[in-house]
Design a protein around this motif. Structure first.
Motif, mmCIF file in Angstrom:
data_model
loop_
_atom_site.group_PDB
_atom_site.id
_atom_site.type_symbol
_atom_site.label_atom_id
_atom_site.label_comp_id
_atom_site.label_asym_id
_atom_site.label_seq_id
_atom_site.Cartn_x
_atom_site.Cartn_y
_atom_site.Cartn_z
ATOM 1 N N SER A 1 6.594 12.557 4.694
ATOM 2 C CA SER A 1 5.143 12.665 4.525
ATOM 3 C C SER A 1 4.615 13.754 5.441
ATOM 4 C CB SER A 1 4.465 11.330 4.848
ATOM 5 O OG SER A 1 4.629 11.006 6.218
ATOM 6 N N HIS B 1 1.136 4.231 -2.884
ATOM 7 C CA HIS B 1 0.939 5.645 -2.578
ATOM 8 C C HIS B 1 2.181 6.483 -2.913
ATOM 9 C CE1 HIS B 1 -2.541 4.185 -0.202
ATOM 10 N NE2 HIS B 1 -3.019 5.378 -0.446
ATOM 11 N N SER C 1 0.828 -1.205 0.000
ATOM 12 C CA SER C 1 0.000 0.000 0.000
ATOM 13 C C SER C 1 0.862 1.256 0.000
ATOM 14 C CB SER C 1 -0.919 -0.003 1.222
ATOM 15 O OG SER C 1 -1.676 1.184 1.288
ATOM 16 N N LYS C 2 1.929 1.237 0.789
ATOM 17 C CA LYS C 2 2.846 2.381 0.830
ATOM 18 C C LYS C 2 3.499 2.596 -0.529
ATOM 19 C CE LYS C 2 4.188 2.146 5.736
ATOM 20 N NZ LYS C 2 5.343 1.865 6.641
ATOM 21 N N LEU D 1 0.493 11.801 3.489
ATOM 22 C CA LEU D 1 0.749 11.887 2.053
ATOM 23 C C LEU D 1 2.232 12.127 1.836
ATOM 24 C CD1 LEU D 1 -2.242 14.164 0.968
ATOM 25 C CD2 LEU D 1 -2.044 11.695 0.682
#
Length: 202
Positions: free
Chosen positions: A111, A14, A10-11, A116
């Protein structure tokens, strides 16, 4: 372990848009195609760079320090060996089944409060040149295997005769804190740049 794998995946997903922006800005001579299928990734291919002028293509394997968000480390870990069901397996650096031409080492990943990703550094490493350099120092695949066998069960840092541990690199055995018990070659990013096998993109 599965949940950690999913979290890392998932990281990575993103992080990809930020990396794409950097590639578009700093690799204007190249077009790129990103792969998300497991088959290509198992071959060490996350994206293909294509030279717009001569059509030459290069396979890139992205390696991101996702365990160190909002930190800046001067080193990167190159996997030599790992354990699966008690059997030692070959890590990705010397794995001949990998088609990787370049590693894109993603470090200093930051982030914001919304989790984000806002910035990172990318260092491109020429895999073949790195392996040739290590081989020239006598640090070839067989030598690393000898060292790993001799120090089986060791945990932590282990110095190498041909590398200065503070300025160049060393081995690290993670036998106690990681299920896969990897043996990694830890190399300084500045050292990789200085010997001409790497270039900082951003």
């Amino acid at each position: 372990m599965k949940s950690k794998f999913k979290a890392d995946l998932s990281k990575e997903q993103h992080l990809a848009p930020l990396l794409n922006l950097y590639y578009q800005k700093h690799l204007k001579r190249y077009s790129f195609q990103r792969f998300v299928d497991l088959e290509q990734q198992l071959l060490g291919i996350d994206l293909i760079l294509t030279n717009k002028k001569d059509g030459a293509t290069y396979f890139v394997d992205e390696k991101a320090q996702l365990d160190y968000i909002n930190e800046s480390l001067p080193t990167f870990a190159f996997e030599l060996f790992y354990s699966k069901k008690g059997i030692q397996k070959e890590g990705w650096l010397f794995d001949v089944s990998k088609k990787t031409h370049f590693y894109a080492l993603v470090t200093s990943i930051f982030s914001d409060e919304k989790n984000l990703f806002t910035s990172c550094n990318i260092t491109f490493v020429n895999r073949e040149k790195l392996i040739q350099h290590l081989t020239g120092l006598g640090l070839h695949q067989e030598r690393f295997q000898e060292i790993a066998t001799k120090h089986n069960g060791h945990h932590g840092k282990l110095g190498l005769e041909k590398l200065h541990p503070w300025h160049e690199g060393y081995l690290f055995f993670s036998t106690q804190n990681k299920a896969e018990q990897p043996v990694n070659l830890i190399l300084k990013l500045d050292y990789l740049i200085a010997i001409g096998v790497a270039k900082r993109l951003v």
